[in-house]
Structures are given as C-alpha cells and as structure tokens.
Design a protein around this motif. Structure first.
Motif, PDB file in Angstrom:
ATOM      1  N   ARG A  66       0.839  -1.201   0.009  1.00 33.23           N
ATOM      2  CA  ARG A  66       0.031  -0.099  -0.064  1.00 33.23           C
ATOM      3  C   ARG A  66       0.967   1.237   0.096  1.00 33.23           C
ATOM      4  NH1 ARG A  66      -3.874  -0.376   4.568  1.00 33.23           N
ATOM      5  NH2 ARG A  66      -3.899  -2.344   3.924  1.00 33.23           N
ATOM      6  N   THR A  73      -3.766   4.881  -2.874  1.00 32.56           N
ATOM      7  CA  THR A  73      -4.980   5.350  -3.848  1.00 32.56           C
ATOM      8  C   THR A  73      -4.794   6.505  -4.297  1.00 32.56           C
ATOM      9  OG1 THR A  73      -6.222   3.855  -2.425  1.00 32.56           O
ATOM     10  CG2 THR A  73      -7.259   5.032  -4.049  1.00 32.56           C
ATOM     11  N   GLY A  74      -4.205   7.506  -3.382  1.00 35.73           N
ATOM     12  CA  GLY A  74      -4.167   9.064  -4.096  1.00 35.73           C
ATOM     13  C   GLY A  74      -3.106   9.057  -5.472  1.00 35.73           C
ATOM     14  N   ASP A  75      -2.174   8.026  -5.340  1.00 40.04           N
ATOM     15  CA  ASP A  75      -1.503   8.252  -6.310  1.00 40.04           C
ATOM     16  C   ASP A  75      -2.117   7.350  -7.856  1.00 40.04           C
ATOM     17  OD1 ASP A  75       0.378   9.219  -5.145  1.00 40.04           O
ATOM     18  OD2 ASP A  75       1.695   7.358  -4.919  1.00 40.04           O
ATOM     19  N   ALA A  84      -5.331   7.539  -8.416  1.00 43.27           N
ATOM     20  CA  ALA A  84      -6.106   8.943  -9.002  1.00 43.27           C
ATOM     21  C   ALA A  84      -5.067   9.701 -10.056  1.00 43.27           C
ATOM     22  CB  ALA A  84      -6.633   9.294  -8.104  1.00 43.27           C
ATOM     23  N   HIS A 107      -4.700   9.448   3.727  1.00 43.12           N
ATOM     24  CA  HIS A 107      -5.793   9.243   4.417  1.00 43.12           C
ATOM     25  C   HIS A 107      -6.576   8.024   3.924  1.00 43.12           C
ATOM     26  CE1 HIS A 107      -4.930  12.523   6.984  1.00 43.12           C
ATOM     27  NE2 HIS A 107      -4.933  13.224   5.813  1.00 43.12           N
ATOM     28  N   GLY A 109      -8.739  10.774  -5.243  1.00 44.86           N
ATOM     29  CA  GLY A 109      -8.012   9.894  -4.353  1.00 44.86           C
ATOM     30  C   GLY A 109      -8.625   9.553  -3.157  1.00 44.86           C
ATOM     31  N   LEU A 118     -11.814   7.928  -3.117  1.00 42.73           N
ATOM     32  CA  LEU A 118     -11.625   6.400  -3.345  1.00 42.73           C
ATOM     33  C   LEU A 118     -11.172   5.640  -1.917  1.00 42.73           C
ATOM     34  CD1 LEU A 118      -9.858   6.272  -6.642  1.00 42.73           C
ATOM     35  CD2 LEU A 118     -11.834   5.455  -5.944  1.00 42.73           C
ATOM     36  N   SER A 119     -10.186   6.245  -0.867  1.00 41.35           N
ATOM     37  CA  SER A 119      -9.770   5.608   0.233  1.00 41.35           C
ATOM     38  C   SER A 119     -10.821   5.978   1.153  1.00 41.35           C
ATOM     39  CB  SER A 119      -8.541   6.407   0.800  1.00 41.35           C
ATOM     40  OG  SER A 119      -7.771   7.462  -0.131  1.00 41.35           O
ATOM     41  N   VAL A 145     -11.120   1.512  -0.733  1.00 40.40           N
ATOM     42  CA  VAL A 145     -10.373   0.827  -1.715  1.00 40.40           C
ATOM     43  C   VAL A 145      -9.188   0.407  -1.326  1.00 40.40           C
ATOM     44  CG1 VAL A 145      -9.348   1.287  -4.162  1.00 40.40           C
ATOM     45  CG2 VAL A 145     -11.606   2.012  -3.723  1.00 40.40           C
ATOM     46  N   ASP A 146      -8.519   1.010  -0.251  1.00 40.06           N
ATOM     47  CA  ASP A 146      -6.991   0.617   0.381  1.00 40.06           C
ATOM     48  C   ASP A 146      -7.494  -0.739   1.217  1.00 40.06           C
ATOM     49  OD1 ASP A 146      -5.353   2.385  -0.471  1.00 40.06           O
ATOM     50  OD2 ASP A 146      -5.981   4.051   1.092  1.00 40.06           O
ATOM     51  N   ASP A 147      -8.585  -1.013   1.381  1.00 38.00           N
ATOM     52  CA  ASP A 147      -8.363  -2.483   2.313  1.00 38.00           C
ATOM     53  C   ASP A 147      -8.553  -3.556   1.593  1.00 38.00           C
ATOM     54  OD1 ASP A 147      -8.642  -0.516   4.308  1.00 38.00           O
ATOM     55  OD2 ASP A 147     -11.123  -0.344   3.986  1.00 38.00           O
TER      56      ASP A 147
END
Lengths: 202, 201
Positions: free
Chosen positions: A7, A12-14, A16, A202, B191, B194-195, B199-201
């Motif tokens: 991770r 996730t920000g990346d 996007a 976050h 982003g 999404l988190s 989506v991170d889990d």
C-alpha cells in the motif's frame, strides 16, 4: 505486513493521479484542444504532457501513466493525437517514440526528484530535455530505422525536423511545471514523497 | 464524448468471433514472418491474404482505408527514399511490408471489442503485481483513466473559456498552469474519495 508495504508503494491517491495524468496526456492530443499560433500551426502537445507527467508525478507514477495511456491506445481507444488508436500504432514506424515516452517520462521524473523540494526552471528544463527529448529519441530513432530499413544516421537526420518543436515543448513544459509547483507545492515529486512518508495519506 | 467508442466495427464474421488472445498471437506471428520475408512474390501473396482477411471480416472499404490512411504519406516518402538508396525492388518490399503490418494490426483492432482487448491486456499485465499493483487496482486504474478523459476534456474547455474571458488567449501558461493545477486537485480529491470508500482495504 506484506499488504502494508504494497500500500505504501502505491497508495490510492497516486492511483488517481496516474489515471488523471494519463487522461491529461490524451486530452492534450485532442484536435483543437490547444493551438499555439491561432489556428495556423496545430501542434500536438502530447509530448508536453509526457514531460509534465515526469516533472510532476516522479519516476514510477509518470512511467505508469504513460503505460496506462498506451494500454488503452492498444486496446483500440483513439487517444493519440489525430484520433489515432489501435494496434496499428505499435506496428508503425513511430512505435519506438511511443515506447520511448515510458522511459522518457521516468527519466524526467527521476531527475526532477533529485532536484529537491523546489526545482528551479533550469533544473526542470534539463530534466525535460534529457528525458522528454534525449531518451525518447534514443528509443524512437533505432526502432524507426529498423521498421523502415533506412540507415540509423539518415533516420537521425530526418528526426531532427522535430527537434525545434520538441525543444519549444521542453521549455513550455518546464515553465508550466514551475508555475504548477509554485501554485500547488504537492506537485513537486520530492514534497509529495515526504508527505506520503510522513503518513499524510488518509 | 462519442470519440471514445474506439475503432471497433461491429460484425459477426469469423474474425469477429475469434478470441482476442488468438488474434493477438496470430498478429505477432504474421508480423515476424513479414519482417523476415524479402521476396516480392511472397509479399504480394501476403497482400492477397490480408485483402482476403479484410473481405472475410466484411468491415467495408471505408473502415479498411481508415486503418491504412495514417501511414499514407510516410509510405510515399519511404518508397521514394528507398528507391534512391536501395533500388526499386527493395523500395517496393520495404514499403509493402510496413503497410501490410499496419493493415493487419488495424484488422485486429477493427474486429475486436475494446472491452475484450482490455480484458486480454489486463491478463498480460498481471505480472505488474510484483511492483505493487494487484489486478483489481489495475482494472480500477484503466477504467478511472477512461472515465477521466472526458472530465479532463471538459476541464480544458472550461480553462480555455476562462482564458478567453481574461483576454490572455495566446498565453500557453495561462492555459496550462490552471489546467494542470485543477487536474491535480481533481486527482487528489478523487484519491481521497476512493480511500474513503475503502479501496485501500
């Protein structure tokens, strides 16, 4: 733990950012999206997008953005300038330049990452010229020579037609990257990485 | 934005029904063979085969021409240059080889749905998980990009209108800096959204 490491490497920000920049490169190639001298000289700005991706996203994310764009192009979406798309672009003589975009964006990003928290115009320009022109040509010229059967030296000479345009684009990309990074500090790869390391995600 | 429908031409021919992976493999083999061949007779035979395949796919001449059209000037220039450097037979062989490879690749594109091609490419990209991209994220990344293209196009239009209103139509910086900054803002908001949806889990 493994999952945690993964991770970190690709939050996730990346994801996007990569998607949006891949789309931005595509949009810069749309007809009429931007003309420099009125409508007289329609130059495409896709290589400008590649340089910008490098200067703003950093090594891996920039390379990934170009890969994503090319995957969609190969899948048949007309996302290259002039509405080109499909497997034909990889069969044509300019295939090497497209593949060179991947390495070019990565090298631009790598150089900008080394320029610290506030890359100067000159540092950005060096990165754009080395990555966005040097590396791209390094891939493009041999492939074009191989596909067309024209000697390497002659192909290199022919490619020089594009050099002035690409040089202008490198200057523009550096100006735009500098302006963007002043307005939005998180657009500097080094700053972005620090923020991620500090757990700002976050 | 209807430009995003791709270049796929719907149909029910045997070529349309062939799986994308098979077509891609066939294309790779055909391209390798074409690169190795230099006899004009064999190349002429290959041209007939390609024409027959186009006829079999029943996509029509307009769609076929659209695939070859982008290389027309290049083909002419290449032919002229090769004629000078390598003589007429060499020029004919090199030029027809380039045109045939482009035509064949175009045929695969025309007869394969973008979604089918994307699924195949996603399978090919599976090794990307070794650099931290699992297949789910990869599909998410591809579909996010497809979705972002019209969003970015709309953004570009908006920025250009603002630029016109400010009377700085010709300044590239006045166009690109706001465009890139808003693209980044959009990406970072996306982003976070999404988190927030896990989506991170």
């Amino acid at each position: 733990m493994m999952d945690e490491g993964k991770r970190r490497r690709f939050p996730t920000g990346d994801l996007a950012r990569v998607a949006v920049f891949a789309a931005l490169i595509a949009v810069l190639g749309l007809p009429g999206s931007f003309n420099v001298l009125g409508n007289a000289v329609p130059i495409t700005l896709q290589t400008l997008g590649v340089m910008l991706a490098g200067a703003i996203l950093g090594t891996w994310r920039a390379a990934l953005a170009v890969v994503v764009l090319l995957v969609l192009v190969i899948a048949g979406l007309p996302l290259l300038s002039g509405g080109r798309g499909g497997l034909g672009v990889l069969a044509g003589p300019s295939a090497g330049f497209l593949l060179g975009w991947i390495a070019g964006a990565a090298v631009t990003g790598w150089l900008v990452e080394r320029a610290g928290r506030s890359p100067s115009f000159v540092q950005l320009l060096v990165a754009c010229v080395v990555g966005g022109i040097g590396v791209v040509y390094l891939f493009g010229i041999p492939v074009q020579a191989a596909v067309t059967g024209v000697s390497l030296g002659n192909t290199a000479w022919l490619t020089m037609i594009f050099l002035p345009g690409d040089a202008v684009k490198a200057v523009l990309a550096s100006l735009v990257a500098r302006g963007t990074q002043r307005a939005y500090p998180d657009a500097v790869p080094a700053v972005h990485r620090e923020r991620l390391r500090a757990g700002g995600e976050h | 934005m209807n430009g995003l429908n791709g270049v796929y031409v719907p149909g029910t021919s045997p070529l349309h029904r062939l799986p994308a992976g098979v077509k891609l493999a066939g294309l790779a083999v055909a391209c390798t063979v074409l690169v190795l061949v230099s006899s004009l007779v064999v190349l002429a035979g290959a041209a007939v085969v390609v024409a027959a395949l186009y006829a079999l796919s029943r996509v029509g001449t307009a769609a076929a021409w659209a695939q070859v059209r982008p290389v027309r000037w290049l083909a002419l220039a290449l032919f002229a240059m090769q004629w000078v450097f390598a003589g007429l037979p060499g020029a004919a062989a090199t030029t027809s080889r380039v045109v045939l490879v482009v035509a064949l690749a175009g045929l695969v594109t025309i007869t394969t749905r973008t979604s089918a091609m994307m699924a195949t490419l996603e399978r090919c990209l599976r090794p990307a998980r070794f650099v931290g991209l699992d297949p789910f994220r990869l599909s998410l990344l591809l579909s996010l990009t497809v979705r972002s293209v019209p969003v970015m196009a709309a953004l570009a239009t908006r920025v250009r209108e603002a630029q016109r209103a400010r009377g700085v139509e010709r300044s590239l910086r006045a166009f690109a800096v706001p465009l890139v900054v808003s693209a980044l803002r959009h990406a970072d908001a996306l982003g976070e959204a999404l988190s927030a949806r896990g989506v991170d889990d």
